[in-house]
Every structure is written in C-alpha cells, then in structure tokens.
Design a protein around this motif. Structure first.
Motif, mmCIF file in Angstrom:
data_model
loop_
_atom_site.group_PDB
_atom_site.id
_atom_site.type_symbol
_atom_site.label_atom_id
_atom_site.label_comp_id
_atom_site.label_asym_id
_atom_site.label_seq_id
_atom_site.Cartn_x
_atom_site.Cartn_y
_atom_site.Cartn_z
ATOM 1 N N MET A 1 0.832 -1.192 0.000
ATOM 2 C CA MET A 1 0.000 0.000 0.000
ATOM 3 C C MET A 1 0.876 1.256 0.000
ATOM 4 O O MET A 1 0.793 2.097 -0.872
ATOM 5 C CB MET A 1 -0.921 -0.010 1.213
ATOM 6 C CG MET A 1 -1.859 1.178 1.254
ATOM 7 S SD MET A 1 -3.114 0.985 2.537
ATOM 8 C CE MET A 1 -2.082 0.948 4.004
ATOM 9 N N SER A 2 1.765 1.360 1.018
ATOM 10 C CA SER A 2 2.626 2.544 1.041
ATOM 11 C C SER A 2 3.855 2.289 0.180
ATOM 12 O O SER A 2 4.370 1.177 0.122
ATOM 13 C CB SER A 2 3.038 2.878 2.458
ATOM 14 O OG SER A 2 3.548 1.731 3.098
ATOM 15 N N THR A 3 4.289 3.331 -0.483
ATOM 16 C CA THR A 3 5.392 3.164 -1.426
ATOM 17 C C THR A 3 6.723 3.260 -0.698
ATOM 18 O O THR A 3 6.877 4.045 0.230
ATOM 19 C CB THR A 3 5.338 4.277 -2.493
ATOM 20 O OG1 THR A 3 4.995 5.492 -1.837
ATOM 21 C CG2 THR A 3 4.316 3.973 -3.548
ATOM 22 N N LEU A 5 10.412 4.446 0.129
ATOM 23 C CA LEU A 5 11.068 5.728 -0.123
ATOM 24 C C LEU A 5 12.485 5.523 -0.638
ATOM 25 O O LEU A 5 13.144 6.459 -1.035
ATOM 26 C CB LEU A 5 11.114 6.547 1.172
ATOM 27 C CG LEU A 5 9.763 7.034 1.690
ATOM 28 C CD1 LEU A 5 9.914 7.708 3.032
ATOM 29 C CD2 LEU A 5 9.132 8.000 0.690
ATOM 30 N N LEU A 234 18.288 15.713 7.016
ATOM 31 C CA LEU A 234 16.857 15.819 7.266
ATOM 32 C C LEU A 234 16.533 17.254 7.691
ATOM 33 O O LEU A 234 17.194 17.812 8.557
ATOM 34 C CB LEU A 234 16.563 14.872 8.432
ATOM 35 C CG LEU A 234 15.209 14.253 8.608
ATOM 36 C CD1 LEU A 234 14.851 13.387 7.404
ATOM 37 C CD2 LEU A 234 15.246 13.389 9.874
ATOM 38 N N ARG B 88 12.714 9.145 7.196
ATOM 39 C CA ARG B 88 11.344 9.535 6.786
ATOM 40 C C ARG B 88 10.442 8.316 6.711
ATOM 41 O O ARG B 88 9.281 8.362 7.116
ATOM 42 C CB ARG B 88 11.381 10.208 5.410
ATOM 43 C CG ARG B 88 11.638 11.687 5.451
ATOM 44 C CD ARG B 88 11.735 12.225 4.033
ATOM 45 N NE ARG B 88 10.513 12.032 3.299
ATOM 46 C CZ ARG B 88 10.458 11.842 1.963
ATOM 47 N NH1 ARG B 88 11.567 11.843 1.251
ATOM 48 N NH2 ARG B 88 9.310 11.684 1.375
ATOM 49 N N GLU B 89 10.968 7.221 6.153
ATOM 50 C CA GLU B 89 10.158 6.007 6.029
ATOM 51 C C GLU B 89 9.820 5.437 7.411
ATOM 52 O O GLU B 89 8.691 5.010 7.661
ATOM 53 C CB GLU B 89 10.912 4.969 5.183
ATOM 54 C CG GLU B 89 10.063 3.771 4.837
ATOM 55 C CD GLU B 89 10.873 2.693 4.146
ATOM 56 O OE1 GLU B 89 11.054 2.785 2.919
ATOM 57 O OE2 GLU B 89 11.347 1.770 4.841
ATOM 58 N N ARG B 91 9.587 7.173 10.155
ATOM 59 C CA ARG B 91 8.584 8.067 10.749
ATOM 60 C C ARG B 91 7.204 7.867 10.119
ATOM 61 O O ARG B 91 6.187 8.084 10.754
ATOM 62 C CB ARG B 91 9.005 9.522 10.576
ATOM 63 C CG ARG B 91 10.154 9.934 11.467
ATOM 64 C CD ARG B 91 10.549 11.346 11.139
ATOM 65 N NE ARG B 91 11.602 11.841 11.999
ATOM 66 C CZ ARG B 91 12.085 13.078 11.912
ATOM 67 N NH1 ARG B 91 11.595 13.915 11.013
ATOM 68 N NH2 ARG B 91 13.049 13.476 12.709
ATOM 69 N N ARG B 92 7.165 7.480 8.875
ATOM 70 C CA ARG B 92 5.873 7.267 8.226
ATOM 71 C C ARG B 92 5.225 5.972 8.719
ATOM 72 O O ARG B 92 4.020 5.938 8.995
ATOM 73 C CB ARG B 92 6.063 7.198 6.703
ATOM 74 C CG ARG B 92 4.758 7.070 5.937
ATOM 75 C CD ARG B 92 5.006 6.832 4.458
ATOM 76 N NE ARG B 92 5.578 5.498 4.246
ATOM 77 C CZ ARG B 92 6.048 5.067 3.083
ATOM 78 N NH1 ARG B 92 6.024 5.848 2.020
ATOM 79 N NH2 ARG B 92 6.543 3.858 2.973
ATOM 80 N N ASP B 93 6.019 4.915 8.841
ATOM 81 C CA ASP B 93 5.444 3.592 9.079
ATOM 82 C C ASP B 93 5.563 3.105 10.520
ATOM 83 O O ASP B 93 4.774 2.257 10.940
ATOM 84 C CB ASP B 93 6.116 2.552 8.167
ATOM 85 C CG ASP B 93 5.875 2.853 6.695
ATOM 86 O OD1 ASP B 93 4.936 3.613 6.387
ATOM 87 O OD2 ASP B 93 6.627 2.328 5.853
ATOM 88 N N ARG B 121 0.614 7.226 4.185
ATOM 89 C CA ARG B 121 0.792 5.779 4.010
ATOM 90 C C ARG B 121 -0.065 5.236 2.881
ATOM 91 O O ARG B 121 -0.078 4.043 2.623
ATOM 92 C CB ARG B 121 0.377 5.046 5.286
ATOM 93 C CG ARG B 121 1.385 5.143 6.376
ATOM 94 C CD ARG B 121 0.923 4.229 7.492
ATOM 95 N NE ARG B 121 1.575 4.595 8.730
ATOM 96 C CZ ARG B 121 1.151 4.184 9.917
ATOM 97 N NH1 ARG B 121 0.084 3.420 10.000
ATOM 98 N NH2 ARG B 121 1.794 4.555 10.991
#
Lengths: 257, 232
Positions: A1-3, A5, A234, B88-89, B91-93, B121
């Motif tokens: 679902m989520s791509t 990065l 970042l 980032r990934e 923190r996203r997941d 997500r």
C-alpha cells in the motif's frame, strides 16, 4: 500500500566546480535527489545556490564535475536534448514569473502551449486541461483568455506553476518561487506548492532563503556558503540541531513570529 | 527481551559555535529500552535531558556516539546512522511523535492535519478523514472546529489535535512529550484510555509526563535520566 522511499536517484551531481574570476561559486558540490523528494537549498545571497540550480538544470556549464539524470549525462547532452527534457520531464519555476510565462499569450495559452510541446493536439482537450489547471492553482477559469500581464504577482506565480506542472514533470527546479511576493500571498503559494507536490509525487529542488518555507516544504536540506555545501540532512534535524557555525548563525537569525 | 526501541551508549552534547564554542554535554552512555506493549516514562529533574533524549529517539537531534535501534518492518535499524530517506520512512510507518506544541500549516483544517499521517501511508482520503473525525470527537473537539485551520485555537485544543494526529496512525512506537500538559481532567482521561489501547495492541510508548498522577496511571516503569555534571 505505502510506497518505499528508498529508490535510485533521479538526478546525481558529483564534485561540481565553477569560478567567476577568483570567486568560487561552486566548490566541490555533491548532490542527489530521489523521486518524490523535496530538497531545499538554503543560504545567503551570493552563496551559490541559484548558480547550483542553473548548473544542475543545464542552463549553465560548470568548470568541472558531472551531472546525470536517470543515467544520462546532462552536461554532455546537446542543447536540443536538454530542451526536450525541459519541456517534458523537467520543469523550472523562476523567481520572476515573467521569466517563465509568455506575457503576451493568454493564461490558457500559457498552459496549453506546454501541453502542445509534448504532443497534445486536440483543441478541446487542451482547453479543458487548461481550465482544470487554472482551478487547481486557484485562478478562476473564466479568466482563461486574459493575458497574465493583467494578473497580480501572486496570480502570475500560480499561473507559472500551472504551466510548469501541466505536463506532470518528474523533477521541478524552483528558484525563490515566493521571493517577490507579499507575505500573505506567500503563505497561500507555499501551501499550494506543498499540496501539489504531495499529490503528484514530484521531486523538487527548491532554492530559498526563507527558512520557514524550507521547513514547511522540504524533506531534506542543503546549507550553502561561499559555493560549499557546509551541512545537509533531514530538514528538521538541520534546523533544530545545526552543527556548522554558519547553520547555527542562519537558524538563530530567524525571528519567531 | 525483545525491544521495539533501544539505545546503546547514547551520548549527546551541543557545541554552540556562536557562544565561544562552548560545549554542553547532556547525555552520556544512555542505555534505554522499551518493549512492545510497554509504556516507559522518562523521569528526572528539569534540565536533566529528558526532552533531548526524546528528540534523539525521533531522529530530530543527531547523536554524538552510540546507537538507536528501532524495529522497523520487523528488523532492527540504527536510526542514529540512517539515511534521511530511511528516517522519513521509519517516521511514516513505525515511529510517531506527539510534541507539546502543534506546528500549524497555513490554511489546512484540523481534520486534514490529523489525517495526514494516514494519507502519507496511502490510506484513501475518506477513510483517513473518518478516522481523524472519530479521534477529534473522542478528544471532545466540537465538530464545527474540525474543518478550521487551528492557528487561532486554544493551547488545549491544539494539543488535542496533536494527540489525535499521533494516535490516528497506530504507530508501533510512539513518543509523547507532555501529552496532557494543557488538558482538562476529562480529556486527560481520554488520553489515559488512548495510551492503554495503544499498549493493548502492542505499541511501545515513551513519555515525558509532568503530571505524576497520569504518569503513574499509564507508565509500566520509570527510566531515570541523570543530569550531567559540568564536564566542559
């Protein structure tokens, strides 16, 4: 679902060097940008950030170094190939909308022209797309046949963004896109850029001296001074835990509103 | 014991180049760990480095030495050494953070701010916004405020938006920095409930709680952060 990065870079630059007389505008700059990534280049006037953007997009030749876009050598490609890239997979948003728009052509024509450059021919479809994109950048489509000279500065900048994004480029270069605008107009434009970039999954390389704009838009940040990238990482880490003396100065100089 | 988040020999100092290069050591050799389903409260006097440790755990501060291991997609990753895109990934997941103050985005309504981590997500807009509304309602934010940008909201209202945003995405690891500081007793109880549910689904939580009554209700144990002597 989520791509994921973690993908291969779109654009890679290695060891870029450029001198104006004795002044180093770029001094050993390395940079990568990946699909869907927003990277801000910050620094004071004369730090080399706009020069870097011009070199990366092939508008200016460096003294040394390499730039590659999806494996193609940007510095070695001919002018025709570079222009084709700039019409299709790349976009450039200039600080002054007059540099990115054709002021004597209607708003709809400005958007349609870029579509036609990528092969669109059907007049009705082009007009429909132009109308859709005017709405997306919050310009009343009823003003499609007006020339941009009659628009306010903020509207002109939004029109330039519509003209740039209509071909759904993979990589967009932005040079101080909110630079010449009133603060109230800046917030609207920044929010618009933020939403469009997220929706379309664009990679954006944005030059700005506005730290707050960089925090809002960028995933990653490079701090430039005297042609050198003094710090990168970042966005929130660079701004909240700056390591280099110049970054500490830059961050501490911002007034909290 | 299996961990969700752990540090090994974590050290952090600040060097202030604009103040005569003074070096301020804050953390030295911190070994910390939190397991799935556990809530650990950071304790220690003001200035001991609780917030600094929390910001290191989120990757917001870099570290001087040591590792921060987080279980991300099933495998431990060193957050301290991770590439920005990997952070980032994560923190996203995997890793959520509820800060004390809401960073508002011009023109974006409360509901969309809360829905944003789910949208990132790939959750469809309708489902993400429904989840956001449900959490805002549970935190007693009147529905007439859900679509307004929260720039003019009170401190307590903004904190509830931050909480809804942090709890909306069911992160496996959640950091809470003074999550109840500006809340009235009824909303504090809602937060106690949200934390209990997060633990029940196996989330690991780390919190700074000024309010010791709340802390003792939610925390399974305390982790003492010791102030460092002036080593500079």
């Amino acid at each position: 679902m989520s791509t994921p990065l973690l993908t291969a870079p779109l654009l890679t630059a290695r060891d870029l060097t450029l001198h104006f007389g004795r002044v180093a505008a770029l001094d050993g700059v390395d940079l990568e940008i990946h699909p869907g990534e927003v990277v801000a280049i910050v620094g004071e006037s004369g730090s080399g950030k706009t020069t870097l953007l011009r070199v990366l997009s092939g508008l200016m030749r460096p003294d040394g170094g390499e730039v590659s876009y999806l494996g193609q050598d940007v510095l070695g490609m001919g002018e025709a190939a570079r222009r084709r890239l700039m019409r299709t997979e790349w976009g450039f948003v200039h600080q002054n909308p007059r540099d990115g728009l054709r002021m004597a052509v209607s708003a709809g024509g400005n958007i349609g022209e870029r579509l036609m450059a990528t092969g669109a021919r059907h007049y009705g479809n082009i007009r429909e797309q132009a109308s859709h994109w005017l709405t997306r950048v919050e310009i009343d489509p009823a003003r499609m046949d007006e020339v941009p000279a009659r628009f306010s500065g903020g509207m002109q900048q939004r029109l330039q963004i519509a003209r740039t994004l209509v071909t759904l480029p993979k990589l967009v270069f932005m040079d101080e896109p909110t630079g010449g605008l009133d603060v109230s107009v800046q917030a609207r434009l920044l929010d618009l850029i933020r939403a469009l970039v997220a929706d379309l999954g664009l990679a954006v390389l944005i030059v700005t001296h506005d730290i707050a704009a960089a925090r809002l838009l960028a995933h990653r940040m490079l701090v430039m001074r005297h042609g050198v990238v003094v710090e990168s990482g970042l966005t929130d880490r660079v701004l909240d835990d700056p390591q280099h003396p110049y970054t500490q100065l830059l961050v501490s100089s911002v007034l909290a509103a | 014991m299996s961990f969700s988040l752990a540090t090994e020999g974590l050290s952090k100092a600040f060097r202030l180049h604009l103040q005569g290069d003074v070096r301020i050591p804050v953390l030295d050799g911190v070994d910390f760990s939190v397991a799935p389903g556990e809530c650990v409260a950071l304790a220690g006097p003001s200035g001991a480095g609780k917030s600094t440790l929390m910001r290191c755990l989120y990757g917001n501060y870099g570290v001087g030495a040591g590792r921060i291991l987080i279980r991300h997609h099933g495998a431990p990753v060193d957050l301290a050494a991770a590439d920005p895109r990997l952070v980032r990934e994560i923190r996203r997941d995997t890793l959520g953070y509820v800060s004390q103050f809401l960073r508002v985005i011009p023109r974006i309504g409360a509901r969309d701010i809360v829905a944003e981590p789910l949208r990132a997500r790939g959750v469809p807009a309708e489902a993400a916004r429904a989840r956001a509304s449900a959490l805002l309602t549970r935190l007693n934010l009147p529905s007439r405020l859900h679509d307004l940008p929260p720039a003019t909201f009170s401190g307590g209202e903004q904190q509830r938006i931050n909480l809804a945003r942090g709890f909306a995405a069911d992160y496996p690891v959640l950091l809470l920095d003074e999550p109840t500081a500006s809340l009235d007793p009824a909303n504090r109880q809602v937060v106690v409930g949200l934390i209990a549910e997060a633990k029940a689904r196996g989330a690991a939580l780390v919190g700074i709680f000024h309010d010791t009554e709340i802390r003792d209700l939610v925390a399974d144990r305390l982790f003492e952060v010791h102030p460092m002597q002036d080593a500079a």
